[in-house]
Design a protein around this motif. Structure first.
Motif, short mmCIF file in Angstrom:
data_model
loop_
_atom_site.label_atom_id
_atom_site.label_comp_id
_atom_site.label_asym_id
_atom_site.label_seq_id
_atom_site.Cartn_x
_atom_site.Cartn_y
_atom_site.Cartn_z
N VAL A 1 37.53 34.71 33.85
CA VAL A 1 38.83 35.27 34.25
C VAL A 1 38.68 36.77 34.48
CG1 VAL A 1 41.23 35.64 33.56
CG2 VAL A 1 40.09 33.51 32.95
N HIS A 2 38.02 37.43 33.54
CA HIS A 2 37.78 38.87 33.62
C HIS A 2 37.01 39.21 34.91
CE1 HIS A 2 36.84 42.93 32.21
NE2 HIS A 2 37.61 42.71 31.15
N LEU A 3 35.97 38.43 35.18
CA LEU A 3 35.15 38.66 36.38
C LEU A 3 35.98 38.46 37.65
CD1 LEU A 3 32.48 39.12 37.85
CD2 LEU A 3 31.98 36.69 37.55
N SER A 4 36.83 37.44 37.67
CA SER A 4 37.61 37.16 38.88
C SER A 4 38.50 38.34 39.24
CB SER A 4 38.44 35.88 38.69
OG SER A 4 39.56 36.11 37.85
N LEU A 5 39.07 39.01 38.23
CA LEU A 5 39.90 40.19 38.51
C LEU A 5 39.04 41.39 38.89
CD1 LEU A 5 42.92 40.35 36.02
CD2 LEU A 5 42.94 40.10 38.49
N SER A 6 37.87 41.51 38.28
CA SER A 6 36.96 42.59 38.66
C SER A 6 36.57 42.49 40.13
CB SER A 6 35.69 42.56 37.79
OG SER A 6 35.99 42.88 36.45
N LEU A 7 36.32 41.27 40.59
CA LEU A 7 35.95 41.06 41.99
C LEU A 7 37.09 41.45 42.92
CD1 LEU A 7 34.03 37.65 41.75
CD2 LEU A 7 33.05 39.92 42.16
N GLU A 8 38.33 41.14 42.53
CA GLU A 8 39.47 41.52 43.37
C GLU A 8 39.67 43.03 43.39
OE1 GLU A 8 40.78 39.62 45.44
OE2 GLU A 8 39.87 37.79 44.65
N ARG A 9 39.42 43.66 42.26
CA ARG A 9 39.53 45.13 42.22
C ARG A 9 38.44 45.78 43.06
NH1 ARG A 9 39.52 46.99 36.23
NH2 ARG A 9 39.50 49.03 37.29
N LEU A 10 37.24 45.20 43.03
CA LEU A 10 36.17 45.72 43.88
C LEU A 10 36.53 45.55 45.36
CD1 LEU A 10 33.31 46.89 44.26
CD2 LEU A 10 32.44 44.54 44.14
N ALA A 11 37.08 44.37 45.70
CA ALA A 11 37.47 44.10 47.09
C ALA A 11 38.50 45.12 47.57
CB ALA A 11 38.03 42.68 47.20
N ALA A 12 39.41 45.52 46.67
CA ALA A 12 40.43 46.51 47.03
C ALA A 12 39.82 47.88 47.26
CB ALA A 12 41.49 46.58 45.93
N LYS A 13 38.69 48.19 46.58
CA LYS A 13 38.02 49.48 46.74
C LYS A 13 37.22 49.55 48.04
CE LYS A 13 37.07 50.63 41.85
NZ LYS A 13 37.32 52.07 41.78
N CYS A 14 36.66 48.38 48.43
CA CYS A 14 35.69 48.36 49.53
C CYS A 14 36.38 48.53 50.89
CB CYS A 14 34.91 47.06 49.52
SG CYS A 14 33.76 46.94 48.13
N GLU A 15 35.63 49.14 51.80
CA GLU A 15 36.13 49.33 53.16
C GLU A 15 36.30 47.98 53.85
OE1 GLU A 15 34.89 51.81 57.21
OE2 GLU A 15 33.62 51.88 55.42
N TYR A 16 35.34 47.08 53.62
CA TYR A 16 35.41 45.72 54.15
C TYR A 16 35.17 44.73 53.01
CZ TYR A 16 34.64 48.25 58.52
OH TYR A 16 34.75 49.13 59.57
N ASP A 17 35.80 43.56 53.09
CA ASP A 17 35.60 42.55 52.05
C ASP A 17 34.14 42.10 52.06
OD1 ASP A 17 36.24 40.98 49.94
OD2 ASP A 17 37.63 39.67 51.00
N PHE A 18 33.59 41.92 50.89
CA PHE A 18 32.18 41.54 50.76
C PHE A 18 32.03 40.02 50.80
CE2 PHE A 18 34.14 42.65 46.71
CZ PHE A 18 34.08 41.45 46.03
N ILE A 19 30.80 39.58 50.99
CA ILE A 19 30.48 38.15 51.01
C ILE A 19 30.23 37.69 49.58
CG2 ILE A 19 28.93 36.36 51.92
CD1 ILE A 19 30.63 37.97 54.01
N ARG A 20 30.82 36.58 49.19
CA ARG A 20 30.67 36.05 47.83
C ARG A 20 29.78 34.80 47.87
NH1 ARG A 20 36.40 37.20 44.87
NH2 ARG A 20 37.14 38.83 46.26
N ILE A 21 28.79 34.79 46.99
CA ILE A 21 27.85 33.66 46.92
C ILE A 21 27.84 33.17 45.47
CG2 ILE A 21 25.47 32.89 47.30
CD1 ILE A 21 25.19 35.48 49.11
N GLY A 22 28.17 31.92 45.26
CA GLY A 22 28.15 31.33 43.93
C GLY A 22 26.99 30.36 43.80
N LEU A 23 26.33 30.37 42.64
CA LEU A 23 25.18 29.50 42.40
C LEU A 23 25.41 28.68 41.14
CD1 LEU A 23 22.33 32.15 42.95
CD2 LEU A 23 23.37 30.67 44.67
N SER A 24 25.18 27.37 41.23
CA SER A 24 25.36 26.51 40.06
C SER A 24 24.52 25.25 40.22
CB SER A 24 26.83 26.12 39.91
OG SER A 24 26.99 25.27 38.80
N ALA A 25 24.04 24.74 39.07
CA ALA A 25 23.25 23.51 39.10
C ALA A 25 24.15 22.28 38.99
CB ALA A 25 22.23 23.51 37.97
N THR A 26 25.11 22.30 38.09
CA THR A 26 25.99 21.14 37.88
C THR A 26 27.42 21.62 37.83
OG1 THR A 26 25.72 21.40 35.48
CG2 THR A 26 24.26 19.84 36.58
N ILE A 27 28.27 21.03 38.65
CA ILE A 27 29.63 21.58 38.73
C ILE A 27 30.62 20.56 39.31
CG2 ILE A 27 29.58 22.55 41.06
CD1 ILE A 27 30.49 25.20 39.66
#
Length: 847
Positions: A191-217
């Motif tokens: 949850v903490h990370l998800s808000l950090s990512l949104e705050r970073l997106a608000a800082k950035c000039e352009y939205d960044f690319i998000r890549i998620g990695l998982s073995a089992t989900i």
């Protein structure tokens, strides 16, 4: 929009976008792209958000970094590579971060060699790890010469966001990689990370690319939403079906009831030694740290010089240096066997493992595949796992678990929603950045999938709290940390920034709890154990029984209780909970297997003849002495124990967390009706209500509780003023700055934190019933400590079943493990086998 990758790109298509040195390096080292790489690389190259779910060792990490390294090399060759952060890699483990740094430095060094052969110089690509362990001198160097690839954890990432100088280096980030995303999505770190990512997106000039990695989900679509947030697209690359996995369920003993404990233990270690001897490197998983140490000890003592320098334990209680040394030896092939609890489940590079042995059920399909996936690390290799069982319930559980694992039927990730304590941290962090319009901040927060359903009322209640609106709290030294006027808010107070940095994060301090009888020290229990205690509970410590009277700060107060039965087993805090999805499959299997032959069970569930016979024999025995509860019938047994106390045994197969919620409401509601205290015992397979001799429960009582319209409200009332509520509120108070664990020049002890939080809790409950952190405590208990949603779902299933109440002289076989937890004769877990043997003998005499 969430969609699935449909095109598998060819080798030539992918190579065509690579810089020549990188293409040559890849061809010399790997020859061919793996399936996840064929699906993902071009999608990432085309600047799309991607979630990759594929087996361990399938090259998913390289899928992300291949594009990124290629892009950095291209920028460098064109002299456009600037001194700023381009990529942020985030993982839940510091050890995994160090692995990634090493695993990036090696290919970069090899690519550099290709450049030299071509007569050119490779552009410098800087990589750095930044965590709580990073020295200040290293952080200062990063500020002067920022890394192009920054490797960090969710907590350090949040701190970096509020760093006035270094955060400027993040304003043009192009990619963020979230590794082991399933381990973050289920808790408040995510949850903490998800808000950090949104705050970073608000800082950035352009939205960044998000890549998620998982073995089992699973459910993979929801995890994709967690990764990208609201209003963004995501491509899912799901190639989990490609990895070959072999899972064997095996019992080292013929008779699961009558084999003595000593013999069962001897046979267990004999077969474990045999498995280890037949393979180059073995990884053994237990479910607890104490069991890990026990297995290492017994292998060393039972087999003399066979296991001396070639065996090691690995768990979180060991020092970081010891764990790293073990990991390094494992990678170099210097160890024959490593025994771990949960610390090696995630993707730390540990080299080549031939076989994984699971002692006892991992309790979930995802955890099983994560553990077994540590073997056969490369995609073309087969992951091989052996599950060793010594108990009939464990046998059936693991037969079903293995079947679901082979068919990739994952447990559902439980994504935490609308955490108000985490929101408090971020709103304070945002106020430190600059003055905000309330509506702009609200829109930003709701872009996080974890807050997409957050109400404006809850959002504003947190702002009110942070601004000092609740003036009564100033009596307990809780002051405003922001100003909030009309439609704007911002920071106030000269120490606010220091308070924010020193108290950020979501991982609670959970010390050992000291147990006292009057002024005499008895011993220690785990925090998880302590928070589950209810007034009157009886538990075993140091081989003796004690009754819980209450707590004071970090102490539990007890009196000796030789005559009463334990309500919580001594090993409770070590137990992993059975996943709800697996529990329902076990319930379904009981009915299905009962009408199958041994041969049919053997073929469908891929078990040997002996296992199929044991499974069917257990089910037939239950049917002989009672009924096999299933999707049509709900069994409750009324049984009087040796003390003449009525025990009501509810056969509800829905996992311990859901069962605990059901048991609490039944005990609370029926206790009010019968004007008595009702003790409970809970397991994955049901719960027991134990009432005073002169009291009883009728079928009508049970039916009326089943049909309660206010079940959720009754649960909330049952949890008021419990040890669970007090200890959870302490954690929430720490996260939300109600209590300051650290302050410039001061550190508050955990005992003092507990005392202060309990004083605050009493004031808030009495004076501020709508206080946001009081609401959050209730939410955390319902969502995390208990799975109330699963309990309510199972309750609806029970309403459609026929309620059958029996009154046996001896409980049915399915009840043995459950009532063993409340037996005076079962002081330690090893006593359980003897207790079940005696119960079985009594059952046979009564037939």
């Amino acid at each position: 929009m969430i969609s699935y990758a449909e095109k598998e790109y060819s080798q030539l298509e992918i190579e065509s976008m690579l810089e020549y040195p990188i293409k040559e390096w890849f061809k010399s080292k790997y020859k061919e792209f793996t399936p996840p790489q064929k699906y993902a690389i071009m999608e990432i190259h085309q600047k799309k958000n991607v979630l990759i779910s594929s087996p361990t060792g399938s090259g998913k990490t390289l899928s992300a970094f291949m594009v990124i390294i290629n892009e950095l090399v291209e920028l460098g060759r064109n002299e456009q590579l600037e001194d700023r952060v381009y990529i942020i890699y985030i993982s839940p483990l510091k050890a995994l971060n160090n692995d990634i740094k090493r695993n990036l430095e090696e290919p970069l060094s090899e690519i550099c060699t290709v450049f030299e052969k071509c007569g050119t110089r490779m552009p410098e690509i800087r990589i750095a790890v930044r965590t709580g362990d990073t020295p200040q001198s290293e952080k200062n160097r990063m500020l002067k010469k920022p890394p192009h690839i920054l490797i960090t954890t969710p907590e350090s990432f949040a701190i970096i966001l509020n760093s006035p100088k270094f955060s400027e280096k993040l304003m043009h980030v192009k990619y963020v990689i979230v590794d082991e995303i399933h381990a973050l999505a289920e808790n408040k770190r995510g949850v903490h990370l998800s808000l950090s990512l949104e705050r970073l997106a608000a800082k950035c000039e352009y939205d960044f690319i998000r890549i998620g990695l998982s073995a089992t989900i699973s459910p993979i679509e929801e995890v994709a939403k967690f990764l990208v947030g609201e209003g963004r697209n995501c491509i899912i690359v799901d190639v989990n079906y490609l990895k070959k996995t072999k899972i064997y369920v095996y019992s080292p003993i013929e008779d699961l009831v009558y084999t003595p404990t000593e013999n069962a233990s001897a046979q267990l270690y004999a077969i474990l030694d045999k498995i280890i001897s037949l393979h180059n490197t073995s990884l053994v998983f237990t479910n607890t740290r104490s069991a890990t140490e026990r297995v290492v000890y017994h292998l060393k003592t039972k087999f003399g010089e066979k296991y001396i320098e070639n065996i090691a334990a690995h768990h979180s209680s060991l020092s970081r240096e010891y764990r790293l040394d073990t990991e390094e030896k494992l990678k170099k092939g210097e160890l024959k066997v490593v025994v771990s609890s949960t610390s090696l489940e995630l993707g730390i590079d540990i080299g080549s493992i031939d076989v994984v042995v699971l002692i006892g059920s991992p309790k979930s399909v995802s955890r099983t595949l994560q553990r077994i996936g540590r073997s056969g690390h490369k995609l073309h290799e087969t992951s091989k796992g052996v599950v060793l069982v010594l108990d009939r319930d464990d046998l059936i559980e693991n037969v079903v678990l293995a079947y679901d694992a082979r068919n990739r039927k994952f447990d559902n990730v439980r994504i935490y929603k609308n955490a108000l304590d985490v929101l408090t941290q971020h709103l304070l962090g945002m106020a430190l950045e600059h003055k905000w319009k309330v509506e702009d901040a609200f829109i930003l927060v709701r872009k996080s999938y974890c807050y997409s359903s957050l109400s404006k009322e809850d959002f504003e209640s947190v702002l009110k709290y942070l601004s000092g609106y609740y003036t009564i709290l100033e009596e307990r030294f809780v002051y405003g940390k922001i100003w909030y006027e009309g439609e704007e808010f911002g920071k106030k107070g000269k120490n606010t920034r220091a308070i924010y940095y020193m108290n950020i994060g979501t991982i609670p301090d959970e010390p050992k709890i000291r147990v006292f009888h009057e002024k005499r020290y008895i011993g220690e229990i785990e925090n998880d154990f302590a928070e589950n205690l209810v007034l009157g509970d009886v538990f075993v410590l140091g081989g003796k029984m004690f009754e819980f009277l209450g707590s004071a700060a970090n102490r539990v107060l007890v009196i000796p209780s030789a005559s009463k039965r334990p309500t919580i087993p001594a090993w409770f805090s070590e137990m992993l909970p059975l996943s709800y999805e697996l529990a329902l499959d076990i319930e379904k299997f009981r009915h299905e297997a009962l009408i199958m032959s041994e041969d049919e069970i053997s073929k469908k569930f891929e078990v040997n003849e002996k296992t199929a016979k044991a499974v069917l024999g257990y089910l037939k025995e239950q049917e002989k002495f009672s009924i096999v509860p299933d999707e049509t019938e709900f069994l409750v047994e009324e049984w009087k124990d040796d003390d003449g106390m009525p025990n009501y045994i509810f056969h509800s197969v829905c996992g311990r967390k859901a069962n605990d919620a059901l048991a609490r409401v039944f005990a609370y509601e029926l206790g009010i009706r019968r004007k008595c205290n009702i003790a409970t015992t809970v397991s994955d397979y049901g719960f027991v209500l134990r009432i005073p001799k002169e009291k009883f429960i009728t079928k009508l009582d049970i039916e009326e509780v089943l049909w309660l319209e206010s079940f959720g409200q009754k649960f909330a009332r049952a949890m008021e003023n419990t040890e669970m509520f007090k200890r959870r509120f302490k954690n929430i108070a720490g996260r939300s700055y109600l209590i300051l664990k650290r302050y410039p020049g001061k550190t508050m002890s955990i005992g003092r934190q507990q005392i202060n939080s309990e004083i605050l809790l009493r004031i808030i409950q009495e004076m501020l019933p709508d206080f946001p952190m009081l609401k959050e405590a209730n939410t955390e208990i319902m969502q995390d400590a208990f799975h109330l949603d699963e309990a309510l779902d199972y309750l609806e299933k029970l309403k459609r079943r026929k309620l059958i109440i029996t009154a046996p002289v001896v409980p049915s076989p399915f009840a043995f493990n459950l009532i063993a937890q409340g037996s005076k004769d079962v002081v330690v877990i090893e006593n359980r086998r003897e207790f079940i043997r005696k119960m079985h003998e009594r059952l046979l005499k009564e037939q």
